[in-house]
Design a protein around this motif. Structure first.
Motif, PDB file in Angstrom:
ATOM      1  N   PRO A   1       0.826  -1.212   0.000  1.00 26.59           N
ATOM      2  CA  PRO A   1       0.000   0.000   0.000  1.00 26.59           C
ATOM      3  C   PRO A   1       0.857   1.258   0.000  1.00 26.59           C
ATOM      4  CG  PRO A   1       0.043  -0.975   2.195  1.00 26.59           C
ATOM      5  CD  PRO A   1       0.740  -1.948   1.282  1.00 26.59           C
ATOM      6  N   ARG A   2       0.457   2.240  -0.778  1.00 27.13           N
ATOM      7  CA  ARG A   2       1.250   3.471  -0.835  1.00 27.13           C
ATOM      8  C   ARG A   2       0.391   4.709  -1.029  1.00 27.13           C
ATOM      9  NH1 ARG A   2       3.991   2.805  -6.874  1.00 27.13           N
ATOM     10  NH2 ARG A   2       3.641   0.566  -6.974  1.00 27.13           N
ATOM     11  N   GLY A   3      -0.856   4.628  -0.669  1.00 24.96           N
ATOM     12  CA  GLY A   3      -1.696   5.812  -0.736  1.00 24.96           C
ATOM     13  C   GLY A   3      -2.090   6.184  -2.152  1.00 24.96           C
ATOM     14  N   LEU A   4      -2.518   7.422  -2.327  1.00 24.94           N
ATOM     15  CA  LEU A   4      -3.069   7.895  -3.591  1.00 24.94           C
ATOM     16  C   LEU A   4      -2.297   9.126  -4.045  1.00 24.94           C
ATOM     17  CD1 LEU A   4      -5.602   7.453  -5.529  1.00 24.94           C
ATOM     18  CD2 LEU A   4      -6.681   9.262  -4.189  1.00 24.94           C
ATOM     19  N   SER A   5      -1.713   9.069  -5.246  1.00 27.78           N
ATOM     20  CA  SER A   5      -0.959  10.212  -5.763  1.00 27.78           C
ATOM     21  C   SER A   5      -1.913  11.236  -6.362  1.00 27.78           C
ATOM     22  CB  SER A   5       0.048   9.759  -6.822  1.00 27.78           C
ATOM     23  OG  SER A   5      -0.622   9.417  -8.021  1.00 27.78           O
ATOM     24  N   SER A   6      -1.405  12.441  -6.603  1.00 25.54           N
ATOM     25  CA  SER A   6      -2.249  13.484  -7.184  1.00 25.54           C
ATOM     26  C   SER A   6      -2.690  13.121  -8.592  1.00 25.54           C
ATOM     27  CB  SER A   6      -1.490  14.822  -7.195  1.00 25.54           C
ATOM     28  OG  SER A   6      -0.305  14.726  -7.951  1.00 25.54           O
ATOM     29  N   VAL A   7      -1.828  12.435  -9.353  1.00 19.68           N
ATOM     30  CA  VAL A   7      -2.218  12.007 -10.703  1.00 19.68           C
ATOM     31  C   VAL A   7      -3.284  10.921 -10.620  1.00 19.68           C
ATOM     32  CG1 VAL A   7      -1.406  10.928 -12.836  1.00 19.68           C
ATOM     33  CG2 VAL A   7       0.003  12.649 -11.689  1.00 19.68           C
ATOM     34  N   GLU A   8      -3.129   9.981  -9.685  1.00 23.06           N
ATOM     35  CA  GLU A   8      -4.122   8.921  -9.521  1.00 23.06           C
ATOM     36  C   GLU A   8      -5.470   9.472  -9.076  1.00 23.06           C
ATOM     37  OE1 GLU A   8      -0.763   5.571  -8.254  1.00 23.06           O
ATOM     38  OE2 GLU A   8      -2.043   6.494  -6.736  1.00 23.06           O
ATOM     39  N   MET A   9      -5.468  10.639  -8.422  1.00 22.20           N
ATOM     40  CA  MET A   9      -6.734  11.273  -8.056  1.00 22.20           C
ATOM     41  C   MET A   9      -7.563  11.576  -9.300  1.00 22.20           C
ATOM     42  SD  MET A   9      -8.815  12.383  -5.756  1.00 22.20           S
ATOM     43  CE  MET A   9      -7.940  12.607  -4.197  1.00 22.20           C
ATOM     44  N   GLY A  10      -6.872  11.792 -10.438  1.00 21.09           N
ATOM     45  CA  GLY A  10      -7.595  12.007 -11.694  1.00 21.09           C
ATOM     46  C   GLY A  10      -8.481  10.834 -12.054  1.00 21.09           C
TER      47      GLY A  10
ATOM     48  N   LEU B   1      -4.267   0.455  -9.859  1.00 20.94           N
ATOM     49  CA  LEU B   1      -3.199  -0.542  -9.798  1.00 20.94           C
ATOM     50  C   LEU B   1      -2.620  -0.818 -11.188  1.00 20.94           C
ATOM     51  CD1 LEU B   1      -4.705  -3.082  -7.218  1.00 20.94           C
ATOM     52  CD2 LEU B   1      -2.999  -1.283  -6.820  1.00 20.94           C
ATOM     53  N   ASN B   2      -3.479  -0.816 -12.205  1.00 24.99           N
ATOM     54  CA  ASN B   2      -2.990  -1.012 -13.581  1.00 24.99           C
ATOM     55  C   ASN B   2      -2.093   0.154 -13.994  1.00 24.99           C
ATOM     56  OD1 ASN B   2      -4.501  -3.359 -13.718  1.00 24.99           O
ATOM     57  ND2 ASN B   2      -6.195  -2.423 -14.842  1.00 24.99           N
ATOM     58  N   PHE B   3      -2.505   1.355 -13.641  1.00 21.56           N
ATOM     59  CA  PHE B   3      -1.695   2.539 -13.955  1.00 21.56           C
ATOM     60  C   PHE B   3      -0.344   2.465 -13.243  1.00 21.56           C
ATOM     61  CE2 PHE B   3      -0.385   6.721 -12.283  1.00 21.56           C
ATOM     62  CZ  PHE B   3       0.003   7.322 -13.466  1.00 21.56           C
ATOM     63  N   ARG B   4      -0.354   2.044 -11.988  1.00 24.07           N
ATOM     64  CA  ARG B   4       0.896   1.947 -11.229  1.00 24.07           C
ATOM     65  C   ARG B   4       1.847   0.931 -11.863  1.00 24.07           C
ATOM     66  NH1 ARG B   4      -1.035   1.843  -4.873  1.00 24.07           N
ATOM     67  NH2 ARG B   4      -1.826   4.000  -4.812  1.00 24.07           N
TER      68      ARG B   4
ATOM     69  N   GLU C   1       2.096   0.090 -14.949  1.00 30.88           N
ATOM     70  CA  GLU C   1       2.693   0.683 -16.150  1.00 30.88           C
ATOM     71  C   GLU C   1       3.744   1.720 -15.776  1.00 30.88           C
ATOM     72  OE1 GLU C   1       1.358   3.225 -20.139  1.00 30.88           O
ATOM     73  OE2 GLU C   1      -0.094   2.807 -18.546  1.00 30.88           O
ATOM     74  N   ARG C   2       3.434   2.521 -14.793  1.00 29.55           N
ATOM     75  CA  ARG C   2       4.360   3.592 -14.391  1.00 29.55           C
ATOM     76  C   ARG C   2       5.614   3.018 -13.740  1.00 29.55           C
ATOM     77  NH1 ARG C   2       5.667   7.573 -10.547  1.00 29.55           N
ATOM     78  NH2 ARG C   2       5.531   9.713 -11.341  1.00 29.55           N
ATOM     79  N   ASP C   3       5.450   1.979 -12.905  1.00 33.24           N
ATOM     80  CA  ASP C   3       6.599   1.370 -12.223  1.00 33.24           C
ATOM     81  C   ASP C   3       7.556   0.712 -13.211  1.00 33.24           C
ATOM     82  OD1 ASP C   3       5.545   2.215  -9.845  1.00 33.24           O
ATOM     83  OD2 ASP C   3       4.749   0.270  -9.246  1.00 33.24           O
ATOM     84  N   ALA C   4       7.015   0.282 -14.357  1.00 30.13           N
ATOM     85  CA  ALA C   4       7.857  -0.374 -15.361  1.00 30.13           C
ATOM     86  C   ALA C   4       8.694   0.630 -16.147  1.00 30.13           C
ATOM     87  CB  ALA C   4       6.980  -1.192 -16.321  1.00 30.13           C
ATOM     88  N   ALA C   5       8.293   1.900 -16.110  1.00 34.12           N
ATOM     89  CA  ALA C   5       9.031   2.934 -16.833  1.00 34.12           C
ATOM     90  C   ALA C   5      10.354   3.220 -16.124  1.00 34.12           C
ATOM     91  CB  ALA C   5       8.202   4.207 -16.938  1.00 34.12           C
ATOM     92  N   ILE C   6      11.365   3.555 -16.898  1.00 32.38           N
ATOM     93  CA  ILE C   6      12.694   3.806 -16.359  1.00 32.38           C
ATOM     94  C   ILE C   6      12.982   5.301 -16.441  1.00 32.38           C
ATOM     95  CG2 ILE C   6      15.170   3.343 -16.601  1.00 32.38           C
ATOM     96  CD1 ILE C   6      14.428   0.670 -17.869  1.00 32.38           C
TER      97      ILE C   6
END
Length: 568
Positions: free
Chosen positions: A159-168, A187-190, A192-197
Motif C-alpha cells: 500500500p502506498r496511498g493515492l498520488s495526485s495524478v491517480e486522483m484524476g 493498480l494497472n496505472f501503477r 505501467e508507471r513502475d515499469a518505466a525507467i
C-alpha cells in the motif's frame, strides 16, 4: 485555514447576504486581499470574488442563489421554503448569507475545530451522479468516495496511498458501487508507471493519463489538473486524510471515526429531497462523535495515546460525568490538541537529521528561485506560507529551544505539520527562545522600495514589543532576524538605525537583515558541521558591530560576516 479566514471577512454586514453584482463581488475580493487570504495582484477582482463566493456556497458555509435574475436585496423563494419550518437556522432568505455551518467555522479557534467544520461540510456535500437508476436523479458524495478508495488501497499488497495524478482516475467516477473498479484501474496505472525507467518516462505516463481523462471529460488537461489539485487538497483539511511521501493516506489517529463514517455509507438525499439536503448542508452533517458513546470512546482512546506517549496522567483533562455531548467533545478536542503537540515535539526532534535538513534547504532554494537536487520533487502552492514553515523547520533543526515548537510559530499547521497559511498580523512570524536570548524572525517575499513600506514599521514594532515582554519576565537579550530574497537599502537603513519610540522614549532594537541566499548557505554548512544557537547569536552580534555604516556598506559587512562564518 484560509477558508475560515475568508468566511470571517463575510461577517461584515456590507457583505453578508449582499454579494450580488459585480461591485459586491469585487468588494469581497478586495476585503479578502486586505485580510491576507488572497493575493489579488492583477486578477480581476469580480472574478476572484465570484470564485470564493462559489466555494463558500457549494460547501454550505453561505446560502446559494437559486433564482436567476434576482435583484440585490431580494429574498430567494427556495431559501424561504427551506427556512419556513426551520427558524433555528437564523436565515433571512437572502442569497449568500452565512449559514450555521459557516458561523461555526468562523468561531472555530483550533485547527482541530476547523477540521471538524470542514468534515461536516464535505460529508454533506453532494454532486449529481453519472448514472440515473430508476429514471431518477442519483447523487454522489465525492469525499466519502475518496475515503472508500483510500480504505481499499490501504489493504492492497504494498500500500502506498493515492498520488495526485491517480486522483484524476478517482474523480472520473461518480458511482459508489465502482470502488473496486477504480482501485483496479489505479493498480494497472501503477504497474505501467513502475515499469518505466527514469523520471522523464514516468512523467510522460502521468501526462498521458491526464490527457486521456481530459479527452473523456471534454476538458483541457489543465482543467483536469486543477480539479485534481482541489480534490487532493480538500480531504486533508478534514484531518481524516494525511500526506505521506506526497500521497494521500488515511490518518491512522482517526481510523475509528473513518470506519464509523464508512460503515454508515453515503447519506444521499438526491433531487427529490432537495430541501432536506440543503438543511443538512447549511447545518453541517452529523459526525460519529455527535453520539455520546462514540465521543467517550474517542476521549478514552486519546487519553491512552497521551499516557503511552509519556504524558503524566495529572496533566490530562478529566472526563466529565455528563451526558452533554457538546461538553464531551470539548474535552475530546482538547485531548486531540495535546496529542498533536506531543507529535509536533517528535517532529521537531527529527528536523536535525541530514535528510530533513536537505529537504529544508531544497524548499528554501525553490522559494529563492535556485536550482534544486532532482531527488526533491518540491511542490509549493503558497510561497509565503512555505517560507515561514521552512525557516521554522530550520531553527527546529538548530534546536535547543526553551519554548515549545508550537509556541515558536504563529502560523497554523495541519495534522502532518504542513502550513495552513501565513502567520496572522499584529505579531512576528516566529519567536524562538533559547537559553541565553530570544530570536524574533520575520520573513517576506516583498522586494524593492515596497519592502520598507510593508515591513519596516511592523518588524520594528514586533521586535520592540517582544523585547518589552521579555524584559518584564526573563530579561534575556532580544534579536530580530529579517529574511528576504533581497534586502532593499531603505529596509536595511531602517533596521540599521534600529529605533522604536514608545511615546517620547526611544528604544534601541537589534534587527539583522539577511538574504535567503545567505541563510541557505548557512544551513548548507549546518549539514556538514552542526552549529548551535550560540554560534548563530555570535553571527548576529558580528553583523551588528558595523551598523554605524550606511545601509549599502552595512549590507556588504554582513556579507563578509556570513562568508567568514561559512569558512570557519
Amino acid at each position: 485555514m484560509r477558508i475560515r479566514d475568508g468566511l470571517a471577512v463575510l461577517k461584515n454586514p456590507t457583505l453578508n447576504g449582499h454579494l450580488i453584482g459585480k461591485e459586491q463581488e469585487s468588494l469581497l475580493a478586495y476585503e479578502l486581499d486586505k485580510a491576507g487570504v488572497i493575493n489579488l495582484g492583477q486578477t480581476d477582482p469580480d472574478f476572484m470574488g465570484r470564485k470564493w463566493r462559489s466555494c463558500f456556497s457549494q460547501l454550505g458555509f453561505i446560502t446559494h442563489k437559486f433564482t436567476r435574475n434576482l435583484n440585490p436585496g431580494e429574498k430567494d423563494p427556495i431559501i424561504i421554503e427551506v427556512i419556513k419550518d426551520h427558524p433555528e437556522l437564523g436565515l433571512t432568505g437572502q442569497p449568500y448569507q452565512l449559514t450555521p455551518s459557516g458561523l461555526r467555522m468562523i468561531e472555530a479557534e483550533t485547527v482541530q475545530e476547523q477540521q471538524e467544520c470542514m468534515l461536516r461540510a464535505l460529508l454533506a456535500y453532494e454532486i449529481p451522479s453519472l448514472i440515473e437508476p430508476n429514471n431518477g436523479e442519483y447523487s454522489f458524495n465525492p469525499f466519502i468516495f475518496i475515503l472508500q478508495v483510500l480504505k481499499k488501497l490501504s489493504a492492497v499488497e504494498n500500500p502506498r496511498g493515492l498520488s495526485s495524478v491517480e486522483m484524476g482516475i478517482v474523480q472520473s467516477y461518480r458511482d459508489h458501487s465502482k470502488v473496486d473498479q477504480v482501485v483496479q484501474e489505479i493498480l494497472n496505472f501503477r504497474a505501467e508507471r513502475d515499469a518505466a525507467i527514469g523520471r522523464v518516462a514516468r512523467r510522460k505516463i502521468d501526462n498521458q493519463l491526464l490527457e486521456k481523462l481530459a479527452n473523456a471529460a471534454g476538458l483541457k488537461r489543465g482543467s483536469i489538473k486543477d480539479y485534481t489539485d482541489v480534490n487532493f487538497r480538500y480531504p486533508r483539511l478534514t484531518g481524516l486524510v494525511s500526506l505521506k511521501d506526497k500521497r494521500l493516506v488515511l490518518n491512522e489517529k482517526k481510523l475509528p471515526v473513518i470506519d464509523a463514517i464508512l460503515a454508515g455509507g453515503p447519506k444521499i438525499y438526491g433531487k427529490e429531497n432537495h430541501h432536506k439536503y440543503l438543511l443538512r448542508l447549511w447545518k453541517g452533517a452529523e459526525l460519529p462523535t455527535d453520539n455520546e458513546a462514540t465521543a467517550r470512546e474517542e476521549i478514552l482512546r486519546f487519553k491512552h495515546l497521551l499516557i503511552d506517549s509519556g504524558v503524566q496522567p495529572e496533566l490530562i483533562p478529566l472526563i466529565p460525568d455528563t451526558q452533554d455531548v457538546a461538553e464531551l467533545n470539548q474535552i475530546r478536542l482538547r485531548l486531540e490538541v495535546l496529542y498533536q503537540q506531543v507529535l509536533e515535539k517528535k517532529f521537531a526532534s527529527e528536523q536535525n537529521a541530514d535528510e530533513q535538513v536537505k529537504e529544508i534547504v531544497a524548499y528554501l532554494k525553490s522559494i529563492d528561485r535556485q536550482p534544486i537536487d532532482d531527488a526533491y520533487d518540491i511542490e509549493i502552492d503558497d510561497e509565503p506560507a512555505y517560507l515561514e514553515w521552512a525557516v521554522w523547520r530550520a531553527f527546529l533543526a538548530i534546536n535547543q529551544l526553551v519554548n515549545k515548537p508550537h509556541e515558536a510559530r504563529r502560523f497554523r499547521v495541519d495534522q502532518d505539520f504542513f502550513p495552513l497559511g501565513c502567520a496572522p498580523g499584529n505579531g512576528p512570524d516566529m519567536i524562538f527562545e533559547f537559553e541565553d536570548y530570544v530570536l524574533v524572525v520575520e520573513v517576506t517575499l516583498t522586494s524593492s522600495s515596497r519592502q520598507e513600506a510593508a515591513e519596516g514599521e511592523p518588524v520594528r514594532r514586533h521586535v520592540a514589543k517582544e523585547k518589552a515582554n521579555v524584559n518584564a519576565t526573563t530579561g534575556k537579550p532580544v534579536y530580530g532576524l529579517f529574511l528576504a530574497r533581497t534586502i532593499d537599502n531603505n529596509t536595511a537603513e531602517t533596521f540599521r538605525i534600529g529605533v522604536w519610540y514608545n511615546g517620547d522614549e526611544p528604544d534601541f532594537i537589534n534587527i539583522v537583515p539577511i538574504t535567503l541566499k545567505q541563510f541557505i548557505l548557512m544551513m548548507e554548512k549546518f549539514l556538514t558541521k552542526r552549529f548551535d544557537n550560540r554560534e548563530f547569536r555570535r553571527v548576529l552580534d558580528s553583523c551588528l558591530i558595523p551598523r554605524n555604516a550606511h545601509a549599502p556598506a552595512w549590507k556588504r559587512e554582513i556579507q563578509k560576516v556570513v562568508e567568514q562564518f561559512l569558512v570557519g
